[in-house]
Scaffold this motif. Structure first.
Motif, PDB file in Angstrom:
ATOM      1  N   ALA A 117       0.860  -1.187   0.000  1.00 40.17           N
ATOM      2  CA  ALA A 117       0.000   0.000   0.000  1.00 40.17           C
ATOM      3  C   ALA A 117       0.896   1.237   0.000  1.00 40.17           C
ATOM      4  O   ALA A 117       1.953   1.242   0.637  1.00 40.17           O
ATOM      5  CB  ALA A 117      -0.907   0.020   1.219  1.00 40.17           C
ATOM      6  N   VAL A 118       0.456   2.263  -0.715  1.00 40.89           N
ATOM      7  CA  VAL A 118       1.195   3.520  -0.787  1.00 40.89           C
ATOM      8  C   VAL A 118       0.200   4.670  -0.750  1.00 40.89           C
ATOM      9  O   VAL A 118      -0.757   4.690  -1.535  1.00 40.89           O
ATOM     10  CB  VAL A 118       2.055   3.617  -2.066  1.00 40.89           C
ATOM     11  CG1 VAL A 118       2.729   4.982  -2.153  1.00 40.89           C
ATOM     12  CG2 VAL A 118       3.097   2.515  -2.113  1.00 40.89           C
ATOM     13  N   ASP A 119       0.412   5.607   0.167  1.00 46.09           N
ATOM     14  CA  ASP A 119      -0.421   6.811   0.242  1.00 46.09           C
ATOM     15  C   ASP A 119      -1.909   6.492   0.287  1.00 46.09           C
ATOM     16  O   ASP A 119      -2.726   7.103  -0.409  1.00 46.09           O
ATOM     17  CB  ASP A 119      -0.135   7.742  -0.948  1.00 46.09           C
ATOM     18  CG  ASP A 119       1.298   8.253  -0.946  1.00 46.09           C
ATOM     19  OD1 ASP A 119       1.864   8.402   0.155  1.00 46.09           O
ATOM     20  OD2 ASP A 119       1.847   8.497  -2.034  1.00 46.09           O
ATOM     21  N   GLY A 120      -2.260   5.497   1.091  1.00 46.56           N
ATOM     22  CA  GLY A 120      -3.664   5.169   1.246  1.00 46.56           C
ATOM     23  C   GLY A 120      -4.284   4.420   0.084  1.00 46.56           C
ATOM     24  O   GLY A 120      -5.513   4.324  -0.011  1.00 46.56           O
ATOM     25  N   ARG A 121      -3.457   3.868  -0.805  1.00 44.69           N
ATOM     26  CA  ARG A 121      -3.949   3.126  -1.957  1.00 44.69           C
ATOM     27  C   ARG A 121      -3.425   1.694  -1.933  1.00 44.69           C
ATOM     28  O   ARG A 121      -2.273   1.456  -1.560  1.00 44.69           O
ATOM     29  CB  ARG A 121      -3.522   3.786  -3.275  1.00 44.69           C
ATOM     30  CG  ARG A 121      -4.088   5.173  -3.492  1.00 44.69           C
ATOM     31  CD  ARG A 121      -3.508   5.790  -4.750  1.00 44.69           C
ATOM     32  NE  ARG A 121      -3.897   5.081  -5.963  1.00 44.69           N
ATOM     33  CZ  ARG A 121      -4.956   5.411  -6.704  1.00 44.69           C
ATOM     34  NH1 ARG A 121      -5.730   6.428  -6.352  1.00 44.69           N
ATOM     35  NH2 ARG A 121      -5.239   4.741  -7.815  1.00 44.69           N
ATOM     36  N   TRP A 122      -4.271   0.762  -2.335  1.00 51.23           N
ATOM     37  CA  TRP A 122      -3.839  -0.611  -2.529  1.00 51.23           C
ATOM     38  C   TRP A 122      -2.929  -0.671  -3.749  1.00 51.23           C
ATOM     39  O   TRP A 122      -3.153   0.010  -4.758  1.00 51.23           O
ATOM     40  CB  TRP A 122      -5.060  -1.499  -2.761  1.00 51.23           C
ATOM     41  CG  TRP A 122      -4.737  -2.861  -3.309  1.00 51.23           C
ATOM     42  CD1 TRP A 122      -4.270  -3.940  -2.614  1.00 51.23           C
ATOM     43  CD2 TRP A 122      -4.865  -3.293  -4.672  1.00 51.23           C
ATOM     44  NE1 TRP A 122      -4.094  -5.013  -3.466  1.00 51.23           N
ATOM     45  CE2 TRP A 122      -4.460  -4.644  -4.729  1.00 51.23           C
ATOM     46  CE3 TRP A 122      -5.287  -2.671  -5.845  1.00 51.23           C
ATOM     47  CZ2 TRP A 122      -4.457  -5.369  -5.912  1.00 51.23           C
ATOM     48  CZ3 TRP A 122      -5.285  -3.391  -7.031  1.00 51.23           C
ATOM     49  CH2 TRP A 122      -4.871  -4.727  -7.057  1.00 51.23           C
ATOM     50  N   VAL A 123      -1.874  -1.497  -3.641  1.00 48.29           N
ATOM     51  CA  VAL A 123      -0.927  -1.697  -4.740  1.00 48.29           C
ATOM     52  C   VAL A 123      -0.877  -3.186  -5.057  1.00 48.29           C
ATOM     53  O   VAL A 123      -0.685  -4.014  -4.167  1.00 48.29           O
ATOM     54  CB  VAL A 123       0.481  -1.184  -4.367  1.00 48.29           C
ATOM     55  CG1 VAL A 123       1.464  -1.467  -5.492  1.00 48.29           C
ATOM     56  CG2 VAL A 123       0.437   0.300  -4.038  1.00 48.29           C
ATOM     57  N   CYS A 124      -1.035  -3.523  -6.326  1.00 50.65           N
ATOM     58  CA  CYS A 124      -1.006  -4.926  -6.745  1.00 50.65           C
ATOM     59  C   CYS A 124       0.407  -5.483  -6.593  1.00 50.65           C
ATOM     60  O   CYS A 124       1.360  -4.923  -7.141  1.00 50.65           O
ATOM     61  CB  CYS A 124      -1.473  -5.036  -8.193  1.00 50.65           C
ATOM     62  SG  CYS A 124      -1.420  -6.719  -8.855  1.00 50.65           S
TER      63      CYS A 124
END
Length: 201
Positions: A117-124
């Motif tokens: 996760a980065v900056d409140g976003r899910w990352v695949c």
């Protein structure tokens, strides 16, 4: 830190998973964005994907795993990956799966995917250029159970298509609207070019 070998058949013998309703009740006070993942996510999206499930997986940002652990006291954790298992927290940074074990029975109840996760976003984790805000990644049933959108669940199933993964795909794709199909198709072209599912979308 070689780890104990764990075959798929051995692992399934030791699973007595909770249901999505049970884990939602246990994690009701957790503020971290977590959701049901994998086959159960598809089952919650549509009854067309209903089938028996041998385990239960949830996903949570890796840096907020401690919130999940704190909500489940009295259990043990094992780190799992590459067909082996280690006592928590050995090799925690090298593997994303963390299995919750009942220390009284040695049965596994839950598999927690610790996701990038980065900056409140899910990352695949398969392709870090694919990201989503958690408000787009997570949907809820009418009972409030959070689950990952079907495009994400199917993207991860595409890497190693087992018979149950093909059944899930066949049952879920007819339930996807045009935008969901297009997003899954775009992701497959990016992550698994040439995949046989692409032509079905």
């Amino acid at each position: 830190m070689i780890g104990r070998p764990l075959s798929s058949s051995d692992a399934h013998k030791h699973w007595a998973p909770w249901t999505p309703t049970e884990i939602a009740q246990r994690l009701a006070g957790v503020e971290a964005p977590w959701c049901i993942a994998a086959g159960w996510a598809l089952h919650l999206f549509t009854e067309a994907a209903a089938r028996d499930h041998s385990d239960l997986e949830i996903a949570v940002p890796h840096h907020r795993f401690n919130e999940i652990a704190a909500a489940l006291p009295g259990f043990a954790w094992d780190v799992v990956g590459d067909g082996r298992v280690w006592p928590f927290p050995e090799l925690l940074a090298e593997h994303f799966q963390t299995w919750l074990r009942d220390p009284l029975t040695d049965e596994y109840r839950l598999d927690v995917f610790r996701e990038p996760a980065v900056d409140g976003r899910w990352v695949c984790r398969r392709d870090t250029s694919i990201t989503l805000p958690y408000t787009d990644l997570i949907q809820h049933t009418v009972d409030g159970i959070p689950y990952a959108i079907p495009e994400v669940a199917l993207l991860f199933k595409a890497k190693r298509v087992r018979p149950k993964d093909q059944v899930d795909f066949d049952n879920v794709v007819p339930q996807l609207n045009r935008s969901r199909r297009q997003r899954l198709r775009d992701w497959l072209l990016q992550v698994h070019p040439g995949h046989p599912w692409i032509s079905r979308l």
